[in-house]
Write an enzyme that holds these catalytic residues in place. Structure first.
Site, short mmCIF file in Angstrom:
data_model
loop_
_atom_site.label_atom_id
_atom_site.label_comp_id
_atom_site.label_asym_id
_atom_site.label_seq_id
_atom_site.Cartn_x
_atom_site.Cartn_y
_atom_site.Cartn_z
N GLU A 1 -0.49 -76.26 -64.75
CA GLU A 1 0.26 -75.21 -64.07
C GLU A 1 -0.62 -73.96 -64.03
O GLU A 1 -1.62 -73.87 -64.75
CB GLU A 1 1.59 -74.94 -64.77
CG GLU A 1 2.60 -76.05 -64.51
CD GLU A 1 4.00 -75.76 -65.02
OE1 GLU A 1 4.21 -74.71 -65.65
OE2 GLU A 1 4.88 -76.60 -64.78
N HIS B 1 9.94 -65.70 -60.13
CA HIS B 1 9.30 -66.96 -59.74
C HIS B 1 9.03 -66.91 -58.25
O HIS B 1 9.90 -66.53 -57.47
CB HIS B 1 10.20 -68.16 -60.07
CG HIS B 1 9.45 -69.45 -60.09
ND1 HIS B 1 8.94 -70.03 -58.95
CD2 HIS B 1 9.08 -70.26 -61.11
CE1 HIS B 1 8.30 -71.14 -59.28
NE2 HIS B 1 8.37 -71.30 -60.59
N HIS C 1 13.46 -64.83 -62.65
CA HIS C 1 13.31 -66.15 -63.29
C HIS C 1 13.30 -66.06 -64.81
O HIS C 1 13.83 -66.92 -65.49
CB HIS C 1 11.99 -66.74 -62.80
CG HIS C 1 11.70 -68.12 -63.29
ND1 HIS C 1 12.52 -69.19 -63.03
CD2 HIS C 1 10.66 -68.62 -64.02
CE1 HIS C 1 12.01 -70.29 -63.57
NE2 HIS C 1 10.89 -69.97 -64.20
N ARG D 1 4.88 -64.05 -68.64
CA ARG D 1 4.88 -65.30 -69.42
C ARG D 1 4.04 -66.38 -68.74
O ARG D 1 4.12 -66.58 -67.53
CB ARG D 1 6.32 -65.80 -69.56
CG ARG D 1 6.45 -67.14 -70.25
CD ARG D 1 7.90 -67.54 -70.35
NE ARG D 1 8.51 -67.68 -69.06
CZ ARG D 1 8.49 -68.79 -68.33
NH1 ARG D 1 7.87 -69.88 -68.78
NH2 ARG D 1 9.08 -68.83 -67.16
C1 SIN Z 1 8.28 -74.06 -62.90
O1 SIN Z 1 8.44 -75.25 -63.08
O2 SIN Z 1 7.70 -73.59 -61.93
C2 SIN Z 1 8.83 -73.11 -63.90
C3 SIN Z 1 8.22 -73.33 -65.19
C4 SIN Z 1 8.36 -72.11 -66.04
O3 SIN Z 1 9.01 -71.16 -65.63
O4 SIN Z 1 7.78 -72.08 -67.10
#
Ligand code: SIN
Length: 503
Positions: free
Chosen positions: A116, A232, A337, A372
């Protein structure tokens, strides 16, 4: 006269991953767990799509995970706390697996992990693409319900904290139906989640309005970094409240952000393009939408026909909104988010008030700083929830008499809606002094009409700290102060705020 229940043990408020983990870790102390919503509802943990970040593979190390966490946090992460999170991370994930969380595995049995944004390694342990939160919460809920030391009370909403004359927290006031109940305990652990419900567009359950934080602030607890809210970038824009999420893992798999004409735009904003830090991607999407070019997540090539198997939650949400992501780009918008700020705690969940602990999103351990790192939140809930539970079980109730307390007022639905619209408008992805001052005016007016509702207290903490932070950093972007220059955390108490206003 409210009914009074005396609980000889710890009281946990909230049944997300942090609350359930704290409750289990508090054994052998007896735990009474209060939750307003039925188990596995009304908590962000069960909605988490990403997974749990932890250094579980041979090419990774806790030091690297800690380093990525510090870098993502834009100068405000407390390095020792990040190190602790990263070091305790692998054991926490294994513990979740032992409880039955069905993490994806490689043929050799090792955790399958994906990449990620802002992670230097593929380190996110997942469940069937986007099912991590739901599957983990199902496993942990079964374990908590089977634990003989835990008693669960569903339908109880936190409306106040009980204190004695020294300020020590001695229990809570809860609303059950129309009744107010006083519950005293040796220690109270707040695991009441985030603040998404304070915003008109959110990816979290709308019930989460920062009320635990607001009530802790009213009781005098120190609040840290309230201005830092993470948006987000890719909430699915199909007019649903809350907005379903299109997990960042889709971009990890190669999905592209494009405008309405199908042109990719992220490379114009950051060299890491789709995998740029989350705040950069959120601002880029905000800018494209504001310029009326539109923003869409195009996963046709990267995922295509595999959508139903690989990302079932995103697939179902899109189809429910009339979008087939196998053949159509997904309309996306930034949405509130995650709250990096919260009730200030040490690494054992202790707040500034004796007897009061906090864990999970309502807490601020300093591990997330200004932004975060993706998939660190379930990990934080598991690691620091357990630490809070173990610390709280050592508490004994003192003999001092408990002061009388009144429940905080509730905001009526139309006032809450006005608050949500004002927060999204003025304390959202892009902020400035004029907007924040207008927001504060709205919040003062709402308070004059409806009293010091906990949601309003929290919204004011966010707005006041955002106005005071005359710089841009992580999730907090001020168009009138676009540069970063004050790498200091915010610590504030309601008493200090009152004094500042009086001066
Ligand atoms: C996501 O899956 O994009 C969110 C994951 C997160 O907020 O840590």
């Amino acid at each position: 006269m409210a009914e009074r229940i005396r609980h000889d043990g710890a009281l946990v408020v909230g049944a997300g991953l942090a609350g359930l983990t704290a409750a289990m870790a508090a054994a052998p102390a007896r735990v009474l767990l209060l939750t307003e919503a039925p188990l596995n509802h009304g908590c962000s943990s069960a909605w988490a799509q990403g997974g749990v970040a932890a250094a579980l593979s041979g090419d990774d190390a806790p030091e690297l995970h800690a380093q990525d966490t510090v870098i993502a946090g834009a100068g405000l992460v407390v390095p020792e706390v990040a190190r602790l999170l990263a070091e305790e991370g692998p054991a926490a994930v294994r513990r979740l697996a032992e409880l039955g969380a069905p993490f994806d595995r490689k043929p050799d049995g090792a955790f399958a992990q994906s990449l990620e944004a802002a992670h230097s390694r593929a380190r996110v342990a997942r469940v069937k693409g986007d099912q991590a939160g739901r599957a983990i919460m199902e496993a942990v809920t079964v374990a908590a319900l089977a634990a003989p030391h835990i008693q669960v009370k569903v339908g109880a909403k936190l409306v106040g904290l009980l204190q004695d004359a020294t300020g020590r927290v001695r229990g809570v006031l809860a609303r059950e139906g129309k009744e107010i109940v006083e519950i005293t305990a040796h220690a109270v652990i707040l695991a009441t989640g985030g603040i998404g419900g304070l915003y008109a567009v959110t990816t979290t359950p709308a019930e989460l309005k920062g009320e635990g934080l607001g009530l802790a602030a009213l009781a005098g607890a120190t609040i840290a970094d309230p201005e830092f809210v993470q948006f987000h970038p890719t909430a699915i824009d199909i007019g649903r409240d809350p907005a379903p999420l299109a997990t960042e893992a889709l971009r990890g798999e190669g999905a592209k952000l494009v405008d309405a004409a199908g042109q990719p735009f992220m490379a114009l904003y950051h060299p890491d393009a789709e995998l740029a830090p989350r705040d950069v991607v959120a601002r880029a999407i905000h800018a494209e939408r504001t310029a009326r070019r539109g923003a869409f997540l195009d996963a046709r090539e990267a995922v295509g026909a595999h959508f139903p198997d690989e990302f079932p939650a995103v697939f179902a949400a899109c189809m429910g909104g009339g979008i087939d992501p196998r053949v159509q780009p997904i309309p996306v918008a930034p949405a509130c988010h995650y709250h990096m700020g919260g009730i200030a705690t040490d690494t054992d969940g202790r707040t500034s008030l004796p007897g009061l602990y906090a864990a999970g999103e309502c807490a601020s351990t300093g591990v997330h700083g200004a932004n975060r790192l993706a998939s660190n939140s379930l990990l934080e809930a598991a690691v620091f929830g357990a630490r809070a539970g173990r610390a709280a079980r050592e508490e004994c109730a003192p003999a001092a008499p408990i002061l009388r307390a009144a429940p905080a007022p509730e905001l009526p639905p139309e006032a809450l809606q006005a608050l949500r619209v004002a927060m999204s408008r003025d304390a959202g992805v892009i902020r400035d002094a004029a907007g924040l001052e207008r927001l504060l005016g709205d919040l003062v007016a709402l308070q004059a009409r409806h009293g010091r509702a906990a949601a309003l207290v929290t919204a004011r903490l966010v707005a006041e700290a955002a106005l005071a932070r005359r710089e841009s950093r992580g999730g907090h972007f001020r168009s009138d102060f676009p540069d970063a220059h004050a790498a200091e955390r915010t610590f504030v108490t309601a008493a200090v705020r009152a004094a500042c206003r009086a001066a």
